[in-house]
Design a protein around this motif. Structure first.
Motif, PDB file in Angstrom:
ATOM      1  N   ARG A  12       0.797  -1.224   0.000  1.00 42.45           N
ATOM      2  CA  ARG A  12       0.000   0.000   0.000  1.00 42.45           C
ATOM      3  C   ARG A  12       0.829   1.273   0.000  1.00 42.45           C
ATOM      4  N   GLU A 165      -6.824  -9.720  14.028  1.00 42.83           N
ATOM      5  CA  GLU A 165      -8.127  -9.345  14.611  1.00 42.83           C
ATOM      6  C   GLU A 165      -9.026 -10.560  14.842  1.00 42.83           C
ATOM      7  N   ASP A 178      -2.741  -4.152  17.098  1.00 43.23           N
ATOM      8  CA  ASP A 178      -2.546  -4.183  15.645  1.00 43.23           C
ATOM      9  C   ASP A 178      -2.687  -2.791  15.072  1.00 43.23           C
ATOM     10  N   ILE A 179      -2.436  -2.715  13.767  1.00 42.72           N
ATOM     11  CA  ILE A 179      -2.538  -1.427  13.077  1.00 42.72           C
ATOM     12  C   ILE A 179      -3.956  -1.264  12.546  1.00 42.72           C
ATOM     13  N   THR A 180      -4.435  -0.039  12.588  1.00 42.83           N
ATOM     14  CA  THR A 180      -5.774   0.220  12.057  1.00 42.83           C
ATOM     15  C   THR A 180      -5.777   1.571  11.356  1.00 42.83           C
ATOM     16  N   SER A 181      -6.567   1.644  10.283  1.00 46.42           N
ATOM     17  CA  SER A 181      -6.724   2.971   9.665  1.00 46.42           C
ATOM     18  C   SER A 181      -8.192   3.379   9.655  1.00 46.42           C
ATOM     19  N   THR A 182      -9.047   2.655   8.947  1.00 49.39           N
ATOM     20  CA  THR A 182     -10.475   3.042   8.957  1.00 49.39           C
ATOM     21  C   THR A 182     -11.198   2.491  10.191  1.00 49.39           C
ATOM     22  N   GLY A 183     -10.657   1.452  10.800  1.00 49.38           N
ATOM     23  CA  GLY A 183     -11.306   0.820  11.954  1.00 49.38           C
ATOM     24  C   GLY A 183     -12.293  -0.261  11.555  1.00 49.38           C
ATOM     25  N   SER A 184     -12.480  -0.463  10.246  1.00 47.87           N
ATOM     26  CA  SER A 184     -13.536  -1.400   9.853  1.00 47.87           C
ATOM     27  C   SER A 184     -13.186  -2.860  10.173  1.00 47.87           C
ATOM     28  N   THR A 185     -11.912  -3.207  10.141  1.00 48.06           N
ATOM     29  CA  THR A 185     -11.550  -4.600  10.473  1.00 48.06           C
ATOM     30  C   THR A 185     -11.811  -4.872  11.957  1.00 48.06           C
TER      31      THR A 185
HETATM   32  O1  LIG Z   1      -8.586  -0.282   9.990  1.00 52.44           O
HETATM   33  P1  LIG Z   1      -8.689  -0.915   8.640  1.00 52.44           P
HETATM   34  O2  LIG Z   1      -8.861   0.084   7.554  1.00 52.44           O
HETATM   35  O3  LIG Z   1      -9.734  -1.999   8.589  1.00 52.44           O
HETATM   36  O4  LIG Z   1      -7.271  -1.582   8.305  1.00 52.44           O
HETATM   37  C1  LIG Z   1      -6.619  -2.443   9.195  1.00 52.44           C
HETATM   38  C2  LIG Z   1      -6.295  -3.750   8.589  1.00 52.44           C
HETATM   39  O5  LIG Z   1      -5.562  -3.591   7.385  1.00 52.44           O
HETATM   40  C3  LIG Z   1      -4.399  -4.398   7.435  1.00 52.44           C
HETATM   41  O6  LIG Z   1      -4.649  -5.661   6.958  1.00 52.44           O
HETATM   42  P2  LIG Z   1      -4.734  -6.030   5.412  1.00 52.44           P
HETATM   43  O7  LIG Z   1      -6.145  -6.325   5.075  1.00 52.44           O
HETATM   44  O8  LIG Z   1      -4.085  -5.021   4.551  1.00 52.44           O
HETATM   45  O9  LIG Z   1      -3.942  -7.332   5.359  1.00 52.44           O
HETATM   46  P3  LIG Z   1      -2.460  -7.581   5.877  1.00 52.44           P
HETATM   47  O10 LIG Z   1      -2.631  -7.913   7.346  1.00 52.44           O
HETATM   48  O11 LIG Z   1      -2.003  -8.720   5.063  1.00 52.44           O
HETATM   49  O12 LIG Z   1      -1.665  -6.319   5.659  1.00 52.44           O
HETATM   50  C4  LIG Z   1      -4.068  -4.469   8.921  1.00 52.44           C
HETATM   51  O13 LIG Z   1      -3.275  -5.606   9.243  1.00 52.44           O
HETATM   52  C5  LIG Z   1      -5.421  -4.519   9.549  1.00 52.44           C
HETATM   53  O14 LIG Z   1      -5.891  -5.853   9.658  1.00 52.44           O
END
Ligand SMILES: O=P(O)(O)OC[C@H]1O[C@H](OP(=O)(O)OP(=O)(O)O)[C@H](O)[C@@H]1O
Ligand SMILES: Nc1ncnc2c1ncn2[C@@H]1O[C@H](COP(=O)(O)OP(=O)(O)OP(=O)(O)O)[C@@H](O)[C@H]1O
Length: 234
Positions: A12, A165, A178-185
């Motif tokens: 990304r 998650e 873990d890392i989060t950006s939108t929080g949707s996962t």
């Molecule tokens: O807050 P969000 O916008 O939902 O993003 C967070 C998710 O994105 C990444 O996973 P990704 O789906 O890219 O797979 P990866 O773990 O293989 O990087 C990261 O590991 C989180 O699971």
């Protein structure tokens, strides 16, 4: 005189990284061989650009094998425990923003802060016969935050290399980092970030291997290069 800069070869961060170099007047010319890890650049002299994965860039900076790298601050700080000695952020690039967070199951309604989690961790063995388990790939950041910042001693890290998650629902861990950006996962997995559970606000950074010995010419070239990334100060 040649400085080496590694940029993400995939993932990304790749496209925005190339765009950010272009904005600094450095054009990355894709190699004819798509599998090549070297690439040509125009717009600057004495700079060799290598294509590596985001996590490899952090490791190569740690080892002093490259002068410069563009990767996420999360990876820099996880890979280099002593980042403030071994590396330096020359510029925060304004993309790849994401937070490394502590998240607990929605069902843990009484746990809102790290202090609440401290209490849960302290009583976990008595209640469940084992320590609190944290699924993460960020074990250094987790230890620093739990043990050093919050004095939480009783927990176990379960290393997770993907689908972190899902670990609480799968029963392999109780909570996650873990890392989060939108929080949707997190939402999709019925997890909630603790109110003071943000360990790091990360974004893509231009970072320098600070302990590499460089000639005066290379140092001058570095200063000129850093000046091109006028963005926000580090
Ligand atoms: O807050 P969000 O916008 O939902 O993003 C967070 C998710 O994105 C990444 O996973 P990704 O789906 O890219 O797979 P990866 O773990 O293989 O990087 C990261 O590991 C989180 O699971
Ligand atoms: N939603 C997100 N999820 C994960 N990483 C993100 C997100 N948003 C930005 N990033 C940044 O992107 C970096 C990882 O990028 P990506 O997952 O594309 O790399 P990768 O190609 O999988 O790297 P590697 O193969 O080395 O693990 C993260 O470390 C973080 O700095």
């Amino acid at each position: 005189m040649t400085l080496t800069l590694a940029i993400p070869s995939k993932g990304r961060l790749k496209d925005q990284c190339v765009a950010s170099l272009a904005a600094a007047g450095i054009t990355v010319i894709p190699s004819d061989d798509a599998r090549s890890y070297r690439t040509r650049v125009e717009g600057t002299d004495g700079l060799e650009v290598l294509l590596l994965s985001a996590s490899e860039i952090a490791r190569e900076l740690r080892d002093g094998a490259i002068d410069l790298g563009i990767t996420g601050e999360d990876l820099l700080r996880e890979t280099m425990p002593d980042f403030d000695r071994r590396g330096r952020i020359l510029s925060r690039l304004g993309f790849g923003r994401a937070d490394v967070v502590v998240a607990v199951p929605d069902a843990w309604i009484d746990v809102e802060t790290m202090e609440d989690l401290h209490d849960v961790a302290a009583g976990f063995r008595a209640a469940h016969g084992r320590r609190l388990r944290i699924a993460t790939k960020y074990w250094r950041l987790t230890q620093g935050f739990f043990t050093r910042a919050h004095g939480i001693q009783s927990y176990r890290i379960v290393e997770s290399l993907g689908a972190t998650e899902g670990a609480p629902a799968a029963g392999s861990a109780d909570i996650i980092v873990d890392i989060t950006s939108t929080g949707s996962t997190l939402t999709a997995n019925h997890l909630r970030i603790l109110a003071d559970g943000t360990i790091l606000r990360s974004e893509a950074c231009l970072a320098l291997a600070a302990q590499v010995e460089r000639s005066a010419d290379d140092d001058a070239a570095l200063t000129r290069l850093a000046a091109r990334f006028a963005a926000k100060p580090a």
